[in-house]
Design an enzyme around this catalytic site. Structure first.
Site, PDB file in Angstrom:
ATOM      1  N   HIS A  40       0.830  -1.210   0.000  1.00 37.71           N
ATOM      2  CA  HIS A  40       0.000   0.000   0.000  1.00 37.71           C
ATOM      3  C   HIS A  40       0.859   1.251   0.000  1.00 37.71           C
ATOM      4  O   HIS A  40       1.699   1.422   0.863  1.00 37.71           O
ATOM      5  CB  HIS A  40      -0.887   0.036   1.248  1.00 37.71           C
ATOM      6  CG  HIS A  40      -2.076  -0.843   1.131  1.00 37.71           C
ATOM      7  ND1 HIS A  40      -3.316  -0.494   1.593  1.00 37.71           N
ATOM      8  CD2 HIS A  40      -2.218  -2.055   0.567  1.00 37.71           C
ATOM      9  CE1 HIS A  40      -4.171  -1.457   1.323  1.00 37.71           C
ATOM     10  NE2 HIS A  40      -3.528  -2.421   0.707  1.00 37.71           N
ATOM     11  N   TYR A  97     -10.712   4.082   5.691  1.00 34.10           N
ATOM     12  CA  TYR A  97     -11.193   4.331   7.052  1.00 34.10           C
ATOM     13  C   TYR A  97     -12.288   5.390   6.925  1.00 34.10           C
ATOM     14  O   TYR A  97     -12.004   6.528   6.556  1.00 34.10           O
ATOM     15  CB  TYR A  97     -10.088   4.894   7.943  1.00 34.10           C
ATOM     16  CG  TYR A  97      -8.966   3.920   8.268  1.00 34.10           C
ATOM     17  CD1 TYR A  97      -9.016   3.135   9.416  1.00 34.10           C
ATOM     18  CD2 TYR A  97      -7.849   3.810   7.450  1.00 34.10           C
ATOM     19  CE1 TYR A  97      -7.985   2.255   9.735  1.00 34.10           C
ATOM     20  CE2 TYR A  97      -6.809   2.937   7.762  1.00 34.10           C
ATOM     21  CZ  TYR A  97      -6.884   2.169   8.900  1.00 34.10           C
ATOM     22  OH  TYR A  97      -5.866   1.304   9.211  1.00 34.10           O
ATOM     23  N   PRO A 111      -7.984  -1.698  17.218  1.00 33.81           N
ATOM     24  CA  PRO A 111      -7.365  -2.037  15.925  1.00 33.81           C
ATOM     25  C   PRO A 111      -7.376  -0.915  14.883  1.00 33.81           C
ATOM     26  O   PRO A 111      -6.865  -1.113  13.777  1.00 33.81           O
ATOM     27  CB  PRO A 111      -8.199  -3.227  15.444  1.00 33.81           C
ATOM     28  CG  PRO A 111      -9.514  -3.068  16.118  1.00 33.81           C
ATOM     29  CD  PRO A 111      -9.259  -2.404  17.438  1.00 33.81           C
ATOM     30  N   LYS A 147      -1.959  -1.422  14.956  1.00 29.33           N
ATOM     31  CA  LYS A 147      -0.651  -1.410  15.612  1.00 29.33           C
ATOM     32  C   LYS A 147      -0.337  -2.678  16.418  1.00 29.33           C
ATOM     33  O   LYS A 147       0.814  -2.878  16.825  1.00 29.33           O
ATOM     34  CB  LYS A 147      -0.559  -0.208  16.568  1.00 29.33           C
ATOM     35  CG  LYS A 147      -0.466   1.120  15.872  1.00 29.33           C
ATOM     36  CD  LYS A 147       0.963   1.417  15.438  1.00 29.33           C
ATOM     37  CE  LYS A 147       1.075   2.418  14.339  1.00 29.33           C
ATOM     38  NZ  LYS A 147       1.220   1.864  12.998  1.00 29.33           N
ATOM     39  N   TYR A 156       1.620   5.844  11.163  1.00 31.69           N
ATOM     40  CA  TYR A 156       1.011   4.680  10.495  1.00 31.69           C
ATOM     41  C   TYR A 156       2.082   3.685  10.020  1.00 31.69           C
ATOM     42  O   TYR A 156       1.887   2.474  10.133  1.00 31.69           O
ATOM     43  CB  TYR A 156       0.143   5.154   9.318  1.00 31.69           C
ATOM     44  CG  TYR A 156      -0.859   4.117   8.884  1.00 31.69           C
ATOM     45  CD1 TYR A 156      -1.995   3.857   9.642  1.00 31.69           C
ATOM     46  CD2 TYR A 156      -0.670   3.381   7.716  1.00 31.69           C
ATOM     47  CE1 TYR A 156      -2.923   2.901   9.256  1.00 31.69           C
ATOM     48  CE2 TYR A 156      -1.587   2.418   7.321  1.00 31.69           C
ATOM     49  CZ  TYR A 156      -2.719   2.182   8.095  1.00 31.69           C
ATOM     50  OH  TYR A 156      -3.612   1.227   7.712  1.00 31.69           O
TER      51      TYR A 156
HETATM   52  C1  PHB Z   1      -7.438  -5.597   8.427  1.00 29.53           C
HETATM   53  O1  PHB Z   1      -7.131  -5.726   7.228  1.00 29.53           O
HETATM   54  O2  PHB Z   1      -7.884  -6.536   9.088  1.00 29.53           O
HETATM   55  C2  PHB Z   1      -7.232  -4.275   9.084  1.00 29.53           C
HETATM   56  C3  PHB Z   1      -6.697  -3.229   8.371  1.00 29.53           C
HETATM   57  C4  PHB Z   1      -6.496  -1.988   8.988  1.00 29.53           C
HETATM   58  C5  PHB Z   1      -6.835  -1.826  10.312  1.00 29.53           C
HETATM   59  C6  PHB Z   1      -7.369  -2.875  11.043  1.00 29.53           C
HETATM   60  C7  PHB Z   1      -7.567  -4.095  10.427  1.00 29.53           C
HETATM   61  O3  PHB Z   1      -6.630  -0.622  10.910  1.00 29.53           O
END
Ligand code: PHB
Length: 393
Positions: free
Chosen positions: A72, A203, A295, A299, A387
């Site tokens: 990414h 997000y 989550p 992290k 990040y």
């Molecule tokens: C996931 O792909 O499970 C995932 C991705 C980003 C996050 C949390 C979980 O912040």
């Protein structure tokens, strides 16, 4: 049985530590209460910080990850039905995270460890830790419910046994301080067999709650939606999940979320937690045994790996140069990074969720925070640095 380092827990912390110790010729044994299949199938988040990716490659375990993972360059933030790309790569001088599920990482680490003769005992019960105040600590356990009591005699014990394991409990309550925040929401996570709908993680905070779109493979997608943490999954038939995801990820530019059969679903609560200190005598805690993050910043695994990188360097200094200093400073060193990751995970969580206990004023502040990332390079760079993983100090 006798080894140098006795490790409780075969999650990311325990397994990365075993590999890092093996690399410098320090012996260890891992015991784990779950079966191997269970460990290899538990679904967790899937974002690896750039330095963790490099570490996995250095350990010679990166072949499948580099074939299958999704690299990414950035992430997408969404609010007011509009999307904004955060150029993580450009803002951090070329760093990139990858999306590769935690249980896939664990499969690679377990196979790699067994291939070089590492010892992992799965399915143990009755684990107790003793004598960590002395120079001859020990771990007692049974191979299964009815098996005879066995003991690992070791120089150091590592509690990499998660939030509910016996590791943290072995630090007397008079020594330990615990910091906790429980959020009034949880995540309903699904795995769906559908093609990718967007090239990077989204997000989203559309005002009525959080949603996250991530990926596992070109054919399998991972999505989350904010829900009540004590809700029953039975209240979420597939049609309701898709309707809510469509609403929370929807835009006005004709984009659409591709739906597919839901192959797995479950609800997790969100919590922030830190235990101080992370060491006591010859016992060292690592990963979720010492700290939990919600989550939202992805992290959890990365922090666990950071702990054991610090620990492996300290153990190497002790065994190779009889230097105690790094071991004595283990907890203080880790906690500096831990608290910054706690701050970042709390910031992302607070900014991106609808909290019914907050006022409309606070909600507006969260949208201002999001808009700052769009309009201020300093703000975007701060998010990007956190990040991809802060540098080790
Ligand atoms: C996931 O792909 O499970 C995932 C991705 C980003 C996050 C949390 C979980 O912040």
């Amino acid at each position: 049985m006798r080894t140098q380092v006795g490790i409780i827990g075969c999650g990311p912390a325990g397994l990365f530590l075993a590999h890092l110790l093996h690399r410098v010729g320090i012996g260890c044994v891992i015991i784990e209460s779950r079966g191997r299949q269970d460990v290899e199938q538990t679904i967790r988040a899937g974002v690896l910080e750039h330095w963790v990716v490099e570490l996995i490659k250095e350990l010679g375990l990166g072949a499948r990850m580099m074939r299958e993972a999704h690299v990414h360059d950035g992430i997408t933030l969404q609010w007011n039905r509009e999307r904004h790309h955060v150029d993580i790569n450009g803002l951090t001088g070329g760093k990139r995270n990858i999306v590769y599920a935690q249980h896939e990482v664990l499969k690679d680490l377990i196979a790699g460890s067994l291939a070089h003769g590492g010892e992992i005992i799965f399915g143990v019960g009755g684990t107790t830790i003793r004598d960590v105040e002395t120079d001859h600590p020990a771990i007692d356990f049974r191979r299964d419910e009815t098996g005879a009591l066995e003991t690992i005699y070791c120089d150091y014990v590592v509690g990499a046994d998660g939030f509910h394991g016996p590791g943290r409990q072995a630090i007397p309550v008079s020594i330990r301080t615990e910091f906790q925040k429980i959020y009034p929401f949880g995540w309903l996570g699904i795995l769906t067999s559908a093609p990718r709908s967007w090239e990077e993680i989204i997000y989203a905070n559309q005002g009525d709650g959080f949603a996250l779109l991530s990926t596992r493979s070109p054919e399998m997608q991972r999505l989350y939606i904010q829900c009540n943490p004590s809700d029953d999954i039975a209240n979420w038939p597939d049609a309701r999940i898709w309707e809510q995801l469509q609403a929370r990820l929807g835009t006005d530019d004709g984009w659409s979320l591709t739906e597919g059969p839901i192959v797995q679903k479950g609800i997790i609560p969100l919590r922030s937690f830190v235990c101080e200190p992370m060491q006591y005598g010859r016992l060292f805690l690592a990963g979720d045994a010492a700290h939990i993050v919600p989550p939202t910043g992805a992290k959890g695994l990365n922090l666990a790996v950071a702990d054991v990188l610090v620990l492996s360097r300290a153990l190497e200094a002790k065994y190779k140069r009889n230097s105690q200093d790094l071991l004595d400073r283990y907890s203080a060193t880790c906690l500096r990074r831990v608290w910054k990751a706690e701050r970042f995970s709390w910031y992302m969580t607070t900014m991106l969720h609808r909290n019914e206990h907050e006022t409309d004023f606070e909600q507006r502040i969260h949208f201002a925070d999001l808009d700052l990332v769009r309009t201020s390079e300093a703000s975007a760079r701060s998010l990007a640095e956190n990040y991809v993983g802060l540098p080790f100090d």
